[in-house]
Design a protein around this motif. Structure first.
Motif, short mmCIF file in Angstrom:
data_model
loop_
_atom_site.label_atom_id
_atom_site.label_comp_id
_atom_site.label_asym_id
_atom_site.label_seq_id
_atom_site.Cartn_x
_atom_site.Cartn_y
_atom_site.Cartn_z
N THR A 183 0.83 -1.19 0.00
CA THR A 183 0.00 0.00 0.00
C THR A 183 0.87 1.24 0.00
O THR A 183 1.98 1.24 0.53
CB THR A 183 -0.93 0.04 1.24
OG1 THR A 183 -0.13 0.06 2.42
CG2 THR A 183 -1.86 -1.16 1.24
N LYS A 211 -6.25 -1.94 -5.85
CA LYS A 211 -7.39 -1.45 -5.08
C LYS A 211 -7.12 0.00 -4.64
O LYS A 211 -6.08 0.31 -4.08
CB LYS A 211 -7.62 -2.32 -3.85
CG LYS A 211 -8.83 -1.89 -3.02
CD LYS A 211 -8.91 -2.69 -1.72
CE LYS A 211 -9.22 -4.14 -1.99
NZ LYS A 211 -9.40 -4.91 -0.72
N LYS A 223 -8.31 3.03 -2.16
CA LYS A 223 -9.03 3.26 -0.91
C LYS A 223 -9.24 4.76 -0.74
O LYS A 223 -8.35 5.48 -0.29
CB LYS A 223 -8.24 2.68 0.27
CG LYS A 223 -7.96 1.19 0.13
CD LYS A 223 -7.15 0.67 1.31
CE LYS A 223 -6.91 -0.83 1.20
NZ LYS A 223 -6.15 -1.36 2.35
N SER A 235 -8.83 6.48 2.93
CA SER A 235 -7.48 6.66 3.44
C SER A 235 -6.54 7.27 2.41
O SER A 235 -5.40 7.59 2.73
CB SER A 235 -6.92 5.31 3.92
OG SER A 235 -6.87 4.39 2.84
#
Length: 334
Positions: A47, A100, A102, A105
């Motif tokens: 991430t 992905k 998000k 966040s």
């Protein structure tokens, strides 16, 4: 994320994989690859802040936040081909299995395709490893790929030979720059310039002709101190979601040790070269001639104009090596 991180790929993967990725797409793959360690047995999910990711990729347009999903979508559609002529196996696979976003966040999460595990994970030997900082600032999409091919052959003193046809296949450039003169100008010479500017290796090359046509290229690879250290891309910190984290402190410590060692080597080199220049001109010429003959012997080549030109560009360390050898023999005799 720190530029001290290492990219590690199996040599099999480097010399057999063919792909065509944009510069932005390659940066994504290389950043993820730098988070994988040879001893890892499984991929992690990675991430990163979307804002940091955009900065790394060098996206500066006003619609940069909407452009990033388009880039990752196109990357997921790009196919990597691995051709094994010995076994007859031919693999077509996507680089990523999932991306992905998000929104809450402001992060992006990326996953490697599991089909890439044999080439990036649990590597026991026959792999090539280099620091991420060597390639991220390159401008040509061919330069990082070229760098890996040459880095893999870095310690072949006699040089490495790659056919033009094979280079075109590996770069997915069979129909790009059909004239060799253009292929040389826009890919080979541009890469040569960028490697010397940004990376830890540089190269010279000799063209091998068949029936008056350049068929293959012999590359001579040398250590290099990057000329451009000011314009290197600054890479923000990446974080992983697994318990096993990269030992960044250890890597940075090793880098600092390498830096100190390199400074000592350079100081020793400078002192040796000053001593060499104090020799009579006749003795200097003799040492240079012997160094050139050693170069021809190691590269398993005969004297020609091209090799003399390559030697001229890289002769200083070769001369110092011969100078030290003669100095050591003289001490033993006395």
């Amino acid at each position: 994320m720190d530029t001290h991180y290492l990219v590690t790929k199996s040599n099999y993967f480097i010399k057999n994989s063919a792909f065509d990725l944009s510069l932005e797409e390659q940066r994504i793959i290389l950043i993820l690859a730098s988070m994988v360690q040879p001893e890892d047995t499984d991929f992690k999910n990675y991430t990163m802040k979307v804002s940091d990711f955009i900065e790394v990729l060098g996206i500066k347009t006003e619609n940069k936040y909407s452009k990033l999903p388009k880039i990752t979508k196109e990357l997921m559609q790009k196919i990597l081909e691995i051709n094994d002529e010995e076994t007859g196996e031919f693999l077509q696979v996507a680089w990523l299995s999932a991306v992905k976003y998000k929104k809450n966040s402001g992060e992006i999460e990326l996953e490697f395709s599991p089909h890439l595990k044999p080439y990036l994970l649990d590597l026991k030997g026959f792999y090539t490893q280099y620091r991420l900082s060597n390639i991220l600032s390159m401008k040509s999409k061919y330069s990082p790929r070229f760098y890996e091919l040459l880095k893999m052959n870095e310690y072949q003193k006699k040089g490495c030979i790659i056919s033009v046809e094979e280079l075109r296949r590996l770069f997915k450039a069979e129909t790009i720059y059909p004239l060799y003169a253009d292929f040389k100008k826009y890919i080979i010479l541009q890469t040569q310039k960028e490697l010397e500017q940004f990376s830890d290796i540089r190269f010279e090359f000799e063209e091998i002709k068949k029936v008056r046509k350049v068929d293959s290229i012999k590359f001579f690879i040398f250590p290099n101190v990057p000329k451009d250290t000011k314009n290197k891309i600054k890479i923000p910190k990446l974080k992983t979601k697994t318990k096993k984290e990269l030992n960044t402190d250890k890597i940075i410590t090793e880098q600092e040790k390498d830096k100190i060692k390199a400074e000592k080597v350079k100081a020793d080199f400078d002192r040796a070269y000053e001593a060499f220049l104090k020799l009579p001109q006749e003795e200097q010429s003799q040492i240079e001639l012997e160094a050139y003959n050693d170069f021809l012997k190691e590269s398993e080549s005969s004297d020609n104009k091209t090799l003399r030109g390559i030697f001229e560009k890289s002769k200083k360390p070769l001369i110092i090596k011969k100078f030290k050898e003669k100095k050591l023999k003289s001490r033993k005799k006395s």
